[in-house]
Structure formats: C-alpha cells, structure tokens
Design an enzyme around this catalytic site. Sequence first.
Site, PDB file in Angstrom:
ATOM      1  N   CYS A  85       0.789  -1.241   0.000  1.00 39.91           N
ATOM      2  CA  CYS A  85       0.000   0.000   0.000  1.00 39.91           C
ATOM      3  C   CYS A  85       0.819   1.288   0.000  1.00 39.91           C
ATOM      4  O   CYS A  85       0.526   2.177  -0.807  1.00 39.91           O
ATOM      5  CB  CYS A  85      -0.986   0.040   1.154  1.00 39.91           C
ATOM      6  SG  CYS A  85      -1.261  -1.509   1.984  1.00 39.91           S
TER       7      CYS A  85
ATOM      8  N   ARG B  65       6.781 -11.332   5.352  1.00 42.17           N
ATOM      9  CA  ARG B  65       6.292 -11.104   6.710  1.00 42.17           C
ATOM     10  C   ARG B  65       6.896 -12.144   7.631  1.00 42.17           C
ATOM     11  O   ARG B  65       7.011 -13.310   7.252  1.00 42.17           O
ATOM     12  CB  ARG B  65       4.765 -11.212   6.752  1.00 42.17           C
ATOM     13  CG  ARG B  65       4.087 -10.160   5.898  1.00 42.17           C
ATOM     14  CD  ARG B  65       2.580 -10.275   5.972  1.00 42.17           C
ATOM     15  NE  ARG B  65       1.978  -9.319   5.041  1.00 42.17           N
ATOM     16  CZ  ARG B  65       0.669  -9.252   4.789  1.00 42.17           C
ATOM     17  NH1 ARG B  65      -0.166 -10.069   5.415  1.00 42.17           N
ATOM     18  NH2 ARG B  65       0.199  -8.366   3.930  1.00 42.17           N
TER      19      ARG B  65
ATOM     20  N   GLN C 206       1.097 -11.207  -3.353  1.00 42.52           N
ATOM     21  CA  GLN C 206      -0.332 -10.902  -3.298  1.00 42.52           C
ATOM     22  C   GLN C 206      -0.796 -10.402  -4.654  1.00 42.52           C
ATOM     23  O   GLN C 206      -0.075  -9.698  -5.337  1.00 42.52           O
ATOM     24  CB  GLN C 206      -0.582  -9.765  -2.298  1.00 42.52           C
ATOM     25  CG  GLN C 206      -0.222 -10.104  -0.881  1.00 42.52           C
ATOM     26  CD  GLN C 206      -0.521  -8.933   0.045  1.00 42.52           C
ATOM     27  OE1 GLN C 206       0.041  -7.856  -0.108  1.00 42.52           O
ATOM     28  NE2 GLN C 206      -1.404  -9.148   0.999  1.00 42.52           N
TER      29      GLN C 206
ATOM     30  N   ASP D 221      -2.610  -7.938  -5.411  1.00 45.18           N
ATOM     31  CA  ASP D 221      -3.063  -6.780  -4.666  1.00 45.18           C
ATOM     32  C   ASP D 221      -3.618  -5.696  -5.590  1.00 45.18           C
ATOM     33  O   ASP D 221      -3.224  -5.609  -6.752  1.00 45.18           O
ATOM     34  CB  ASP D 221      -1.839  -6.211  -3.936  1.00 45.18           C
ATOM     35  CG  ASP D 221      -2.211  -5.468  -2.678  1.00 45.18           C
ATOM     36  OD1 ASP D 221      -3.414  -5.364  -2.375  1.00 45.18           O
ATOM     37  OD2 ASP D 221      -1.283  -4.989  -2.000  1.00 45.18           O
TER      38      ASP D 221
ATOM     39  N   HIS E 287      -5.380  -1.458  -5.171  1.00 44.04           N
ATOM     40  CA  HIS E 287      -5.972  -0.393  -4.365  1.00 44.04           C
ATOM     41  C   HIS E 287      -6.907   0.403  -5.244  1.00 44.04           C
ATOM     42  O   HIS E 287      -6.554   0.746  -6.371  1.00 44.04           O
ATOM     43  CB  HIS E 287      -4.885   0.484  -3.763  1.00 44.04           C
ATOM     44  CG  HIS E 287      -4.055  -0.263  -2.776  1.00 44.04           C
ATOM     45  ND1 HIS E 287      -2.879  -0.873  -3.121  1.00 44.04           N
ATOM     46  CD2 HIS E 287      -4.266  -0.556  -1.472  1.00 44.04           C
ATOM     47  CE1 HIS E 287      -2.392  -1.499  -2.068  1.00 44.04           C
ATOM     48  NE2 HIS E 287      -3.205  -1.333  -1.053  1.00 44.04           N
TER      49      HIS E 287
ATOM     50  N   LYS F 229     -14.490  -4.895   6.366  1.00 42.36           N
ATOM     51  CA  LYS F 229     -14.002  -5.705   5.245  1.00 42.36           C
ATOM     52  C   LYS F 229     -14.883  -6.910   4.995  1.00 42.36           C
ATOM     53  O   LYS F 229     -15.651  -7.344   5.858  1.00 42.36           O
ATOM     54  CB  LYS F 229     -12.575  -6.169   5.531  1.00 42.36           C
ATOM     55  CG  LYS F 229     -12.463  -7.023   6.791  1.00 42.36           C
ATOM     56  CD  LYS F 229     -11.067  -7.589   6.934  1.00 42.36           C
ATOM     57  CE  LYS F 229     -10.965  -8.479   8.167  1.00 42.36           C
ATOM     58  NZ  LYS F 229      -9.699  -9.182   8.286  1.00 42.36           N
TER      59      LYS F 229
ATOM     60  N   HIS G  84      -8.388  -1.657  -0.137  1.00 43.08           N
ATOM     61  CA  HIS G  84      -7.409  -2.687  -0.517  1.00 43.08           C
ATOM     62  C   HIS G  84      -8.205  -3.900  -0.940  1.00 43.08           C
ATOM     63  O   HIS G  84      -9.202  -4.215  -0.315  1.00 43.08           O
ATOM     64  CB  HIS G  84      -6.570  -3.168   0.675  1.00 43.08           C
ATOM     65  CG  HIS G  84      -5.991  -2.111   1.523  1.00 43.08           C
ATOM     66  ND1 HIS G  84      -4.732  -1.631   1.321  1.00 43.08           N
ATOM     67  CD2 HIS G  84      -6.476  -1.460   2.601  1.00 43.08           C
ATOM     68  CE1 HIS G  84      -4.466  -0.721   2.254  1.00 43.08           C
ATOM     69  NE2 HIS G  84      -5.503  -0.599   3.036  1.00 43.08           N
TER      70      HIS G  84
END
Length: 575
Positions: free
Chosen positions: A273, A302, A320, A322, A324, A404, A450
């Site tokens: 992000c 992570r 990911q 991912d 946005h 979410k 996200h």
Amino acid sequence: MSKYPLETIRHSAAHLMAAAVQELFPDTKFDIGPATDAGFYYDFDMEYRLVPEDLKKIEGAMNKLKNQNLPFEKIEMSREEAEKFLKDRDQSYKLERLADVPEGEQITFYKMGEFCDLCRGPHVENSSEVGAFTLLSIAGSYYRGKETNPMLQRIYGTAFADRKELKKHLMQIEEAKKRDHRKLGTELELFGFSDKVGPGLVLWHPKGALIRHIIETFWRDQHYRNGYELLYTPHIGRSELWETSGHLDFYKEGMYSPMDIDGTDYFVKPMNCPFHIEIYKSRIRSYRELPLRWAELGTVYRYEKSGVLHGLSRVRGFTQDDAHIICTPEQIENEIYEVLQFCLFIWDAMGFKNLKAYLATRPEKAVGDPERWETALKSLEKAVDKAGMDIEVDEGGGAFYGPKIDLKLKDALGREWQTSTIQFDFNLPERFDMTYVGEDGNRHRPYMVHRALLGSFERFFSLLVEHYAGSFPLWIAPEQLRILPITENQHEYAKEMFKSLRQKGFRVEMDLRSESVGSKIKDARHARIPYMAIIGEREAEAGTLSVRSRREDQLGEMSLDDLAEKLQLDIDKHL
RNA sequence: GCCAAUGUAGCUCAGUCGGUAGAGCAAUUCACUCGUAAUGAAUAGGUCAGCGGUUCGAUUCCGCUCAUUGGCUCCA
C-alpha cells in the site's frame, strides 16, 4: 441412524474419553471437551506427558466403559454445591468455568460411572450409545486460548453413530491426504523448499512456475479488461515510509529487521500500500481521474512465527494479487459491487464455487469518520446481497482502519484459509494526507480500498492443487499432451507431430524412452497429463494419432487438425 | 513463539539391543522394438538433518540447534 444428533454423540464421546483419562491418570484436572465439526476433543492438565501410545490405552478404557452400559445421569446443583464439589476434587479449571455460568442459570453436572463433569449437556442416555469412536492425536492448547495461560494437553478424536460411518470418515481423511498440496507439490515437481534458503520461502519449480505464469497472464489480462492499471513497486523502502504508514508502530513484529543503506534504514515490504500511495501522491489528483484502480502482483515478506508455517498456505515470502481502489464517496458503492463481482468471476474461472464470505464490522477502537464507516459497511452489505452470497457477520471484527469482506476456502483436510479480501482503509489516506481536487475546487479525502482476489499466489496455488488433486484443467496444465511412440520406428513421425503441435501453441512433450507403451501411459497418467497421443506403425502410416485422456477414455484415432481443435475447445472451457 | 512427535538415497520406507546401512520406485547404461496402467539386466546414488557430549568406537545413547508434522496462539 442414531436417535441422537452427531453433536450429542461426539460430546458424549468426549466425556467418555475424560472418564477413561480420569481412570488412567487420577491426578488430571479437566477443562472442557466440546464436539467440533469433525469430532471432539478434551483438554487436560496433568503432570504426565501423553505419548501417542497412550491413545490406544485410553481408547481401550473407553471401550470398557462403553460396554458397561453406564447411564449418563444429569445432576442439578446449586452454585455453592457445585463450587464445593469442584473444590473438593481440586478442579481449578472447572471452577473458573463455573464462574462463567451466568447467574440464575441452572447448574448441571453429568455423571457417567466415576466421572462427573460440569456440563450443560445434552448427552446420550447410556455409554453404550456413544457409537463408534477413535482417538486421533495429541496436541497442546493454551487454556482459554490465551498465549499467556498454561498449556494444556488436548486429545482429539472423532465419533460417529456407527462403525461404517466412522470408517467412511477415516477413509475420507486418507483420500484427502493424497491430495494434500505438499505431497502433490513434490510428486508433480511443482514447488519446494530448501533448508538452505529458509523456512516459508517457496521455490517454484518449472512446472509450478509455468502454471503460475499462465494464471498471472490471465489475471493481468482480466484486470486490464476490468479497468485496472498495473504497477510495479520496489521490495524495500526507507524507514520513513513505514513510519508514516504506521507499520513501524503497529506491525513491527511482522516485519524483518532493517538493513542499513548509506546510513538510512530500509525495510523489506510486508505490504504494498504505501508504495501505491506514493504513486498517487506524485502529483495533484482530480476527481475527474477517479476511480483509480491500481493493481500489482506484489511480493511481500512477513515474519510468521515458525510454528504457523504450513506448505504454501502460510509462508514468509509471498505474492499478493493486490490492488488499491481510490475513489470518491459517490463512487464507492459501485466500486465495491464491481470488485466483488470481479472476484467471483475470477474464482469461477479457476473452477471454484464454494467460497464462504465473512463480513467484519467496526471494532470498539477504530479510526475514521463514523459516517464513512456506515457508508462503507452499507456498500459491502449491498454488494454481497446483490451477489446472492451467504455471509457470516463478525460483529466488531473489522480492523481498526475499516470494515471488510473476507472470502475463505477449505483445504483438502477441511482447514479454512482466507483468500480474497476487500478492505476499507480510513487510516492510510489520513496518514499520507491523500487528497483529490473536487468539482468545487476544494481538496477532499478519497476512499481507499485494498483488495486481493486470489489472496496470494502461494495460498491460492495450494488450494488449486488440492481442488484438482493435481489434475489441472487443460488451460493451466503445464504439460497438456504427451506423445507416446510405440517403437523407435515412429520417433521421426512423433517429432513431426510434436513440432506441429508446439507451433500451434500447445504445451506438448514426447516420451522417447525405450519403454513399453503401457509403461509410458502409466507414467503420463501418474503425472496427470490431460491427453496422451499414442503413435504406432498404423498411425504413422495413416498420418493420425491415437488419443486418450487421463480419465481413461479412449478417444480414438484422429488427425492432427482434429486433435488441435479438440484441445482448443477444451482450453477455452473456463471462459 | 508454545505443547508434542518426527528427521536414514531424489521419493516411500526398512534396519542397527553401540561395530560407519538396505528395499521398492525414480535416475544412468546395456539389451529388447514392444499396441493402451509397470520388459529384463547391470550400475550409480547416503558425513543416517547439523553441532557437541559419553564411549576403544555413535546413524544408534545424552544435550543443544535446525527443519518438518499435528495442534494452540497469531495472521493489518
């Protein structure tokens, strides 16, 4: 069929097990023993450390008790009586559980043989009715699930109304183990790990990498079609970035130690992000360019505790899918709707239908304008509603920065894994002071969402492997067709066919070993190759191929063009 | 991270009550040239996870470490 629900049988089996444990290990303190989706467990605290062999002993004692036809007696007690009863027996955990029973509620115990347990019930009437059971494993478990509490010993077991069903269940577990992605990953040479590289760090072998490449290509293509733009961002960023984002405050334990570059600390990214936001902030944004949909196959790292790592499902470095979405308040509802539709489309294309949706709402401690929370939640609910999905609401279960929707999928062994996520973020736009210039010429705060559709390629791949048990649909199969010449005399013709099929874009290989055709078929089937083309003297002369599929169907002799057409039809099926 | 179990050839596993290991599959080579789920033979392949201790001697016993597995916890 038993006259009792499975849950009652299992819960009673848990009592039976506890009774057996009490008999064998009299100093045991008992916690709780509920029924679960797949069986039951009971948590014990004792000096003795249970070993796997003890399961047989306990099971034997359980069978003895069962055969004694002992009644399950319900005993009502006052709170004082109950307290005294438990204190006398030094059952400290049970005492604490007793304190949890709401004032005014009738306190009941169930007694079976020598074992008398604080319990709400219900139970079967007699130990002989517990059905067929077996003990499966020993595990550690924190008291009340809290890391700071002592660790109890838990025994897992399962029970069914009769022996036949139990056997069926155990067979199912065996079958599921055969499609475990960790096993198939090695067998089919899809991916691996290396102690030298490190735990939780995936090595994608050629075949797995090819599948991933195919899916990534599809994913990118679909994102373009759905109005997304693709980004690439670096793997590391200065500490300042992570200070602004707040990750160094609230996510530091999940991040790897910084590296010093020219006197500045850099961190490997645990999330994408902040980078996307920096692109947003590279210039002033107008309401006219919103919504922005920015996607990236972003590889993050992570720190996951060593004990939680699990094949491809839980790793330390992963990619990911991912994106946005940055938009105006007016646009948010439609954007959420479209994301969810897009998400379901992608899963459908991959062959999955049984996703479970979870909606997480505002927790006690939260940032962001309550009105925006309300709008956000409504847009999520509406999208789910329109999609006609079943949803479980987790009241107050959202992140502090926004509500979410998560989608979860079960693996071969019934463990649920989170895949898709659509999350509002009311935190980062504030922290980074993201704005756009509205129609009114003033600066406004955009909504930011996200989302990840597949979640991560690693976890998604684990589910994909297990879903298909390694027999991937033709469009993602790394090897779509294998040519099997019967003798050396057909090698030349086989090579011709091979070349033509390759030219047409099919992923084809040849098996030119001097093995029998039966042996070659066996190997191709074992490798889950969707189609095999057998070439003998007959085919070479006629200019054909004898085709069969991995499903054992003999598809007969056909020309190269017919085969190509057939393959193409099969490939296009997912669209 | 916590509780426990496990770690022997690429894979699946056997074995050694302490005297440096073996099978099947896979691999390689040779022979066979074969018609729809295993042709035969030979060869090669191991610091018995790593480090340390006990011992004349450790893959075996003990300790630590690492990894894996089953759970718990965690998972922005």
